[in-house]
Design a protein around this motif. Sequence first.
Motif, PDB file in Angstrom:
ATOM      1  N   GLU A  29      25.813  49.204  38.903  1.00  0.00           N
ATOM      2  CA  GLU A  29      24.955  50.387  38.782  1.00  0.00           C
ATOM      3  C   GLU A  29      23.500  50.572  39.483  1.00  0.00           C
ATOM      4  OE1 GLU A  29      24.587  53.486  35.425  1.00  0.00           O
ATOM      5  OE2 GLU A  29      24.417  51.371  34.864  1.00  0.00           O
ATOM      6  N   LEU A  30      23.064  49.200  38.834  1.00  0.00           N
ATOM      7  CA  LEU A  30      21.939  49.241  40.160  1.00  0.00           C
ATOM      8  C   LEU A  30      22.138  49.574  41.580  1.00  0.00           C
ATOM      9  CD1 LEU A  30      18.707  49.176  40.161  1.00  0.00           C
ATOM     10  CD2 LEU A  30      19.176  46.661  40.628  1.00  0.00           C
ATOM     11  N   ARG A  31      23.606  49.550  42.202  1.00  0.00           N
ATOM     12  CA  ARG A  31      23.601  49.213  44.187  1.00  0.00           C
ATOM     13  C   ARG A  31      24.260  50.816  43.930  1.00  0.00           C
ATOM     14  NH1 ARG A  31      28.682  48.961  45.420  1.00  0.00           N
ATOM     15  NH2 ARG A  31      28.983  49.012  48.099  1.00  0.00           N
ATOM     16  N   ILE A  32      24.408  50.962  43.063  1.00  0.00           N
ATOM     17  CA  ILE A  32      25.213  52.692  43.930  1.00  0.00           C
ATOM     18  C   ILE A  32      23.956  53.581  43.949  1.00  0.00           C
ATOM     19  CG2 ILE A  32      25.799  54.783  42.344  1.00  0.00           C
ATOM     20  CD1 ILE A  32      27.941  52.438  43.797  1.00  0.00           C
ATOM     21  N   GLU A  33      22.715  53.896  43.066  1.00  0.00           N
ATOM     22  CA  GLU A  33      22.202  54.308  42.607  1.00  0.00           C
ATOM     23  C   GLU A  33      20.929  53.992  43.657  1.00  0.00           C
ATOM     24  OE1 GLU A  33      21.688  56.974  40.442  1.00  0.00           O
ATOM     25  OE2 GLU A  33      23.287  56.015  39.794  1.00  0.00           O
ATOM     26  N   CYS A  34      20.423  52.663  44.266  1.00  0.00           N
ATOM     27  CA  CYS A  34      19.996  52.065  45.216  1.00  0.00           C
ATOM     28  C   CYS A  34      20.731  52.931  46.211  1.00  0.00           C
ATOM     29  CB  CYS A  34      19.752  51.084  45.253  1.00  0.00           C
ATOM     30  SG  CYS A  34      18.955  49.946  44.349  1.00  0.00           S
ATOM     31  N   LYS A  35      22.005  53.094  46.787  1.00  0.00           N
ATOM     32  CA  LYS A  35      22.669  53.828  48.377  1.00  0.00           C
ATOM     33  C   LYS A  35      21.976  55.384  47.719  1.00  0.00           C
ATOM     34  CE  LYS A  35      26.228  50.784  48.779  1.00  0.00           C
ATOM     35  NZ  LYS A  35      26.403  51.456  50.305  1.00  0.00           N
ATOM     36  N   LYS A  36      22.316  56.232  46.495  1.00  0.00           N
ATOM     37  CA  LYS A  36      21.361  57.110  46.135  1.00  0.00           C
ATOM     38  C   LYS A  36      20.672  57.452  47.325  1.00  0.00           C
ATOM     39  CE  LYS A  36      24.891  58.464  42.665  1.00  0.00           C
ATOM     40  NZ  LYS A  36      24.890  59.108  41.422  1.00  0.00           N
ATOM     41  N   LEU A  37      19.343  56.849  46.638  1.00  0.00           N
ATOM     42  CA  LEU A  37      18.282  56.751  46.761  1.00  0.00           C
ATOM     43  C   LEU A  37      17.338  56.784  48.866  1.00  0.00           C
ATOM     44  CD1 LEU A  37      15.073  57.053  46.582  1.00  0.00           C
ATOM     45  CD2 LEU A  37      14.923  54.591  45.595  1.00  0.00           C
ATOM     46  N   ARG A  38      18.769  55.819  48.929  1.00  0.00           N
ATOM     47  CA  ARG A  38      18.408  55.245  50.672  1.00  0.00           C
ATOM     48  C   ARG A  38      19.048  56.183  51.445  1.00  0.00           C
ATOM     49  NH1 ARG A  38      19.193  50.628  54.223  1.00  0.00           N
ATOM     50  NH2 ARG A  38      19.382  51.965  56.503  1.00  0.00           N
ATOM     51  N   TYR A  39      20.152  56.672  51.080  1.00  0.00           N
ATOM     52  CA  TYR A  39      20.446  58.792  51.721  1.00  0.00           C
ATOM     53  C   TYR A  39      19.844  59.512  51.695  1.00  0.00           C
ATOM     54  CZ  TYR A  39      25.098  56.068  51.571  1.00  0.00           C
ATOM     55  OH  TYR A  39      26.414  54.957  51.917  1.00  0.00           O
TER      56      TYR A  39
END
Length: 323
Positions: free
Chosen positions: A220-230
């Motif tokens: 879940e942390l990985r998914i939210e990090c991806k969203k922030l990166r995008y």
Amino acid sequence: PGLMERSGVNERIMPTKSKAPTPLTADQTTSDAFAAILRHDYDYLIQWAETARSWENIEGVHQFRVTIRRMRSALTLFQNAIPKEVSGPVAEEMRWVAGELGLARDLDVFISEGLAAVAWKLPLVGADRLQEIAERRRNLAYEEQVQGMLDSERYRLFKENLEEWIRTKAWESARLTKKQSKRLKANIMPYARKLLDKQERRVLALGSHVDRADPAAMHELRIECKKLRYAAEFFRPLFPGMDVFISHMKGLQDLLGTMNDVAVTRHLLDELLADHTDQEILVYAGGLIGWRSCDFCHILVRFDGYWDEFVEAKHPWWKKFSG
């Protein structure tokens, strides 16, 4: 010969991986910025569609899939202005496209990185036979799922409908609340700042006390990090210094990506070897999982350093815009 000996880049002219920033300007409305983001990624998607048909250049499926993910993230990030009721049908078709690419991409990574990483290190036999099994399954995934999707009527309609949805800004004529309509017509700068702040808070809330032994929590942390990166990439033209902020996320994202690779490797091996009884292949597969898991354990000790680097990074969107 195995894939590592015979693979090569397709000699046709390929799209470039380097991608110009989304053409955003500080005087755009939220609706205009959203359209620009989707249009930019849509055009990039179309550029890679033909390359994605074959594993001869594995960047094809990779770039295609990442671009779909970026567009799906945009729908999520802008949902307080363009609600799920409006973007839902588009998101559903994007989810379908991404799903048809998933197995081919996982096998590309498994063959080119997972197997290649231990090719000369793991003192076990069975590598060549496991690679042959993976390559046959990958060929099937490209033929049945990737090419089948790209040649389907559903995909043709997806492309046409998405292009028109973006071009006409169809969300503006949907049934929206007064607040949603106001957000769409407002200037993008305040909206972008709030969106970035909100997504960063989600990452901080998840990561500050994350259980590193809990795969679901780390995923879940990985998914939210991806969203922030995008989000940071979407709004990069609006805030000088965003490249530096993005660079401070790299270590954390790489660590979380390695963790995901280990989980995907285990899932793939379960599928690839479900009907196999060759002990040498099964033993090699077990050794491969152990090797990758050990890699992750060594990287995991760096989590605190990567996390601190991310937390302490300067936020370009906090600066007063002077444009």
